[in-house]
Design a protein around this motif. Structure first.
Motif, PDB file in Angstrom:
ATOM      1  N   ALA A  51      14.502   7.448  60.894  1.00 27.98           N
ATOM      2  CA  ALA A  51      14.124   6.001  61.528  1.00 27.98           C
ATOM      3  C   ALA A  51      14.845   4.913  61.129  1.00 27.98           C
ATOM      4  N   ARG A  78       9.965  12.210  67.716  1.00 29.72           N
ATOM      5  CA  ARG A  78      10.015  10.931  67.738  1.00 29.72           C
ATOM      6  C   ARG A  78       9.449  10.557  66.373  1.00 29.72           C
ATOM      7  N   VAL A  80       8.413   6.971  64.074  1.00 27.26           N
ATOM      8  CA  VAL A  80       7.988   5.567  64.194  1.00 27.26           C
ATOM      9  C   VAL A  80       7.885   4.990  62.744  1.00 27.26           C
ATOM     10  N   GLU A  91       9.374  -2.714  63.094  1.00 25.50           N
ATOM     11  CA  GLU A  91       9.106  -1.428  63.733  1.00 25.50           C
ATOM     12  C   GLU A  91      10.259  -0.791  64.254  1.00 25.50           C
ATOM     13  N   THR A  93      11.787   2.706  66.197  1.00 24.04           N
ATOM     14  CA  THR A  93      11.201   3.976  66.785  1.00 24.04           C
ATOM     15  C   THR A  93      12.769   4.551  67.309  1.00 24.04           C
ATOM     16  N   SER A  95      14.387   8.499  68.540  1.00 23.47           N
ATOM     17  CA  SER A  95      14.379   9.885  69.059  1.00 23.47           C
ATOM     18  C   SER A  95      15.687  10.500  69.019  1.00 23.47           C
ATOM     19  N   THR A 116      16.592   4.472  70.686  1.00 26.14           N
ATOM     20  CA  THR A 116      16.115   3.632  69.536  1.00 26.14           C
ATOM     21  C   THR A 116      15.512   2.253  70.297  1.00 26.14           C
TER      22      THR A 116
END
Length: 1007
Positions: A51, A78, A80, A91, A93, A95, A116
């Protein structure tokens, strides 16, 4: 940096969405991450690393392998992660790239690119910062102050890796330390010094090559001269022949070249003298041949002139007669031109009369008719402005009619608008009274709404005050509980010290001295204690100080609790304990009434403004109607006057038009008639002038013929020649005269006079063969003299070139001295920086800097290793020279404080090795954190290795790890050791199953 929340989906062994609240999990500062082998404990750490940095450590960096094999085909992988750093909350995120089944029923897969999203929590909401992989990665790296390699070594402490680091060689430690501490700049400095040294040596080599090239060029120049340069150099001790120094060799070659130049110049001067003698003989023979050749040519030209004399005389006489006739050329041409002009004027007059008859015009007296037509044209031209005035009057009358129609329509429209304005004003006046009554309550509604809003705010503050009371009570209770425990600890130590008072007295007894209690000088059995007196006393003192500190904290928190309760009581007295729903309904009703009153006031102001605008519009409309009536009366009067003027002017101009459409049409007809009459009159006048010119030309010709010697004009015309023939005869006569003058001049020249005399006495030039042989002999002499002169020139050029080369060689030899010294100095510096040359430790500059960092790491690690090993072991950096010439400076050794021995780190047992490597990892984390500019690391993970410890060692290691959470730090331990499960109540369990792994949080038992 603190991690708050982690959410994983279709990643690693986790198929479904798994959410981990690290704030809840790490509330006690220490939690355990456990689970069966292969369940996915390490995958949780991989998810955090992915992440933040978009990749995972080790061999799992292949992005396609990150997707869970247990997830459905269309499930998107995914991760987070919510974290805070430098006082800001973010935060991220991410993938990874994965293969998604193709849509619309097609077989196969479609590759989805990595995605992202980075967001920041500001102003009570999440704000997007970046959706690009590179931008988000760069911003996170800047926020954390660490790249991925440093993060996985500092935040996620890989115990196995540091065990290998502990036992590795200096060269292996170099790679890791260089990544963590970023000392690539020192390695770059080593490379820069090496490049500078190489460049300096290249400069010296270039300069020395230039010296060699100069010497080779001098040798080549001298070799072309073919001379010998001085005596040979003396032999060396071994019988060799090294040759003279370059400067001496150049001087010898220059001296030899000067001697050769002098010899060649003497030979060239002798050859030049012989060449000049032969050249003089050849020039005299060639000049005699040329003189006799010119004499023979002049005789031939004189004979040709004599043969053409009769023809030239005839041409000269013909040109004379032509010249006399040409004198009359002006009169003859004048007579011809006059006759031609008379013929043309006669034809023109006939044509003009014919055009006049075709136009049916009166041709009795063209001049009188022309005067009458011109008079009529003058009258019509004078009345042209009247015709324009008539058109203006008609246009003005038409415009007045159009304006009258427009004015009547405008009056009707303005009358209708005035009626509408009056009706609208009456309707608005009827709405004023009800609106005034509703708007009068605006001030009262505003007061009621403000009071209700203040009461709502007071209720909210009262609720916050109650929370502060509860929080202060909880903190006071916890502090009181801790203070009681510290008091009990102090009292226990005090009681123990009292019980050991005899031992303290016994510790002070001396042999032969009396006992302060019994007075005896013999001490057969002194009392023994578990702890020494001074140590127990110090411990009791420390416990008492801790209790006093905690008691002060309890008193402070009690004051805070009382202040919070007082604040809550004040807010309750102000209505803070009222029913929130009732107060909210009251506020809503007040705001609704206020909105109605404000709407009525706004509407009333709008109605009054509209009435005012309508009054202004009504007054304006009435003024415009009055002004329109006045303008209509004035326009009718003006139209009547213009109509009378138009009728009178039309009657007058109709008589002048004479049936034509306009005066200009009548004038165009008269202008055509005027042109025909003018043509006849002009042609008559031209004919009269032509007849006068013919009479004058005949009279002038008759007077000029006798003077020119001609009886008639026809006789003069016969002697005239055309221009080409006259020019040819003139050129023939002139060329004959010029040739006669040139021939006479030739026979008077000195060369031809001398040639005539030589011919009379029989002195003739050489024959062709004799002259050719003399030419060849002179040529051979010239070539010989030229070759000797070229040889002397080559020698002179060689002398100049050798002198220039010797000067340049001396300057270049002097200039290369400083570069050679600089190259020697830079080479020595570069060798020292890279650990070569006289560097006995083989320690480069990069290794030297890393050795200082490793020494700091060893000091920081020793602080924890002393606690873990019960004071036995410390780590120490060593720069002992490595064997077999290997690089030194990054050595580590273990110091056994119990024996005083220094041991190699490879001699530690399994448990000892774990404690040393864990201490090394923690020490490295502390040093890297300081090196990164004081970045706060509030979340740490320690991975595995606890199974190799015995019960006492595990207890000491746990004590050291619990110390890491001081200052709010959260420490996560990755292990499946049973004793740790019992010791640590906050746990994150990873459970594996056929459909993928899941996570479960076990709450800590907080008492």
């Amino acid at each position: 940096m603190r991690i708050h929340r982690l959410e994983i989906e279709a990643f690693g062994p986790f198929a479904d969405v798994q959410t981990i609240d690290f704030d809840q999990l790490g509330a006690q500062g220490l939690f355990l991450l456990n689970g069966a082998t292969g369940a996915g404990k390490t995958s949780v750490l991989d998810a955090i690393c992915f992440a933040l940095y978009g990749s995972v450590p080790g061999a799992r960096q292949d992005g396609k392998r990150l997707r869970s094999d247990h997830a459905g085909p269309a499930a998107e992988p995914r991760v987070v992660c919510e974290f805070s750093a430098r006082g800001r909350r973010f935060e991220v995120t991410r993938s990874p790239a994965w293969d998604r089944p193709s849509a619309r029923g097609r077989k196969g897969f479609t590759t989805q690119q990595a995605k992202t999203l980075l967001r920041e929590y500001t102003g009570g909401s999440w704000e997007e910062k970046s959706s690009r992989n590179d931008e988000a990665g760069a911003e996170i790296t800047e926020l954390l102050g660490m790249d991925r390699e440093q993060f996985t070594r500092v935040v996620m402490l890989p115990q196995g890796d540091f065990a290998a680091f502990l036992r590795s060689k200096a060269a292996d430690r170099l790679a890791l330390l260089q990544k963590l501490f970023g000392t690539a700049r020192f390695e770059a400095l080593e490379q820069q010094l090496g490049r500078q040294a190489q460049d300096a040596r290249a400069v010296v080599e270039t300069e020395e090559n230039g010296l060699r090239l100069l010497m080779q060029r001098a040798e080549a120049e001298f070799a072309e001269l073919g001379a010998e340069a001085g005596a040979a150099a003396p032999e060396t001790a071994d019988g060799g022949q090294p040759g003279p120094a370059p400067e001496h060799r150049l001087s010898d070659m220059e001296d030899a070249a000067c001697a050769e130049l002098a010899r060649r110049r003497h030979a060239a001067e002798a050859a030049e003298a012989g060449r000049l003698q032969l050249a003089d003989r050849l020039q005299a023979a060639q000049e005699r041949s040329r003189r006799h050749a010119r004499f023979r040519a002049a005789v031939l030209r004189r004979d040709a002139l004599a043969a053409d004399a009769e023809s030239n005389q005839e041409s000269r006489e013909k040109l004379g007669r032509h010249a006399k006739a040409a004198v009359l050329g002006g009169q003859l041409d004048g007579m011809d031109r006059a006759n031609a002009a008379r013929s043309a004027a006669t034809a023109k007059l006939a044509a003009a009369r014919e055009r006049l008859q075709e136009a049916a015009a009166d041709s009795g007296d063209p001049a009188a008719a022309l005067a009458e037509v011109q008079e009529k044209l003058a009258v019509l031209d004078a009345r042209i402005p009247d015709e324009h005035r008539l058109q203006d009057l008609a246009a003005r009358l038409a415009a007045l009619g159009t304006e009258r129609s427009r004015r009547e329509a405008a009056v009707a429209l303005r009358t209708a608008e005035l009626s509408a304005f009056r009706e609208e004003a009456e309707g608005l006046a009827a709405r004023i009274a009800p609106l005034e009554g509703r708007a009068a309550s605006l001030e009262r509604c505003e007061q009621e709404a403000a009071a209700a809003a203040v009461l709502v705010e007071t209720i909210e503050r009262y609720a916050g005050a109650l929370q502060q009371v509860a929080s202060a009570a909880e903190r006071h209770s916890a502090a009181r509980h801790d203070s009681l425990e510290l008091r009990q600890r102090w009292l226990d130590l005090r009681e123990l010290r009292l019980r050991n008072a005899a031992a303290e007295l016994a510790d002070k007894l001396q042999e032969g001295e009396s006992c302060p209690v019994c007075g005896s000088c013999e001490h057969p059995q002194p009392a023994q204690a578990v702890l020494s007196g001074p140590a127990l006393a110090d411990e009791e003192k420390a416990a008492h100080e801790l209790f006093e500190t905690s008691d002060a904290t309890v008193r402070r928190l009690a004051g805070e609790h009382a202040a919070a309760e007082q604040e809550a009581a004040v807010l309750a007295a102000q209505g803070g304990d009222s029913d929130p729903e009732e107060v909210a309904d009251r506020l809503a009703a007040a705001e609704q009434s206020l909105a109605g009153a404000r709407a009525a006031a706004s509407e009333l102001a709008g109605v009054r403004a509209a009435i005012e605008r309508l009054g202004t519009a009504i007054a304006g409309a009435e003024q415009e109607l009055a002004r329109a009536a006045t303008e209509a009366a004035q326009a009718e009067s003006t139209a009547a006057a213009l109509g009378e003027q138009h009728a009178d002017l039309e009657t007058t101009l109709a008589a002048l038009r004479g049936g034509f459409a306009s005066l200009r049409a009548r004038m165009a007809d008269l202008a055509e008639e005027q042109s025909l009459l003018q043509g006849v009159v002009s042609a008559r006048q031209q004919l009269d002038r032509a007849e006068e010119a013919c009479a004058d030309a005949g009279e002038a010709l008759a007077q000029a013929l006798p003077a020119a010697g001609f009886a008639s004009a026809e006789a003069a015309r016969r002697e005239l020649l055309d221009d080409a023939e006259a020019a040819r005869l003139d050129r023939q006569v002139r060329e004959a005269d010029e040739e006669s003058a040139r021939v006479a001049e030739l026979f008077e020249s000195e060369d031809l006079v001398l040639a005539a005399k030589e011919a009379q006495v029989g002195e003739f030039p050489l024959g062709e063969e004799d002259l050719a042989e003399l030419v060849r002999e002179a040529g051979r002499s010239t070539e010989f003299a030229r070759s000797l002169d070229l040889a002397a020139g080559l020698a002179a050029r060689t002398v100049d070139s050798l002198a220039s080369i010797r000067s340049r060689y001396a300057a270049a030899a002097e200039a290369v001295h400083l570069p050679r010294e600089r190259a020697r100095m830079l080479t020595a510096l570069a060798d020292t920086a890279r650990g070569a040359g006289d560097n006995s430790y083989k320690m480069s500059l990069n290794s030297y800097v890393l050795a200082a960092r490793l020494e700091q790491v060893a000091d920081a690690a020793s602080e924890r290793l002393v606690a873990m090993s019960d004071g036995r072991y410390t780590l120490r950096h060593t720069d002992a020279r490595a064997a077999r010439g290997q690089k030194s400076g990054l050595g580590l050794e273990v110091v056994d404080e119990w024996t005083g021995q220094h041991r190699d780190t490879a001699t530690l047992s399994g448990g000892e090795s774990f404690m040393a490597s864990l201490s090394l990892a923690l020490g490295l984390a502390d040093v890297v954190q300081q090196e990164a500019g004081g970045v706060d690391i509030e979340t740490l993970f320690v991975d595995e290795g606890f199974g190799s410890l015995d019960e006492q060692a595990l207890e000491q290691v746990m004590d050291a790890l619990e110390g890491l959470r001081d200052g709010g730090r959260v420490v996560g331990l990755v292990s499946h050791v049973a004793e740790m499960k019992q010791r640590i109540s906050s746990q994150l369990q990873v459970e594996k199953g056929r459909n993928g792994s899941t996570v479960r949080v076990l709450e800590a038992d907080v008492r």
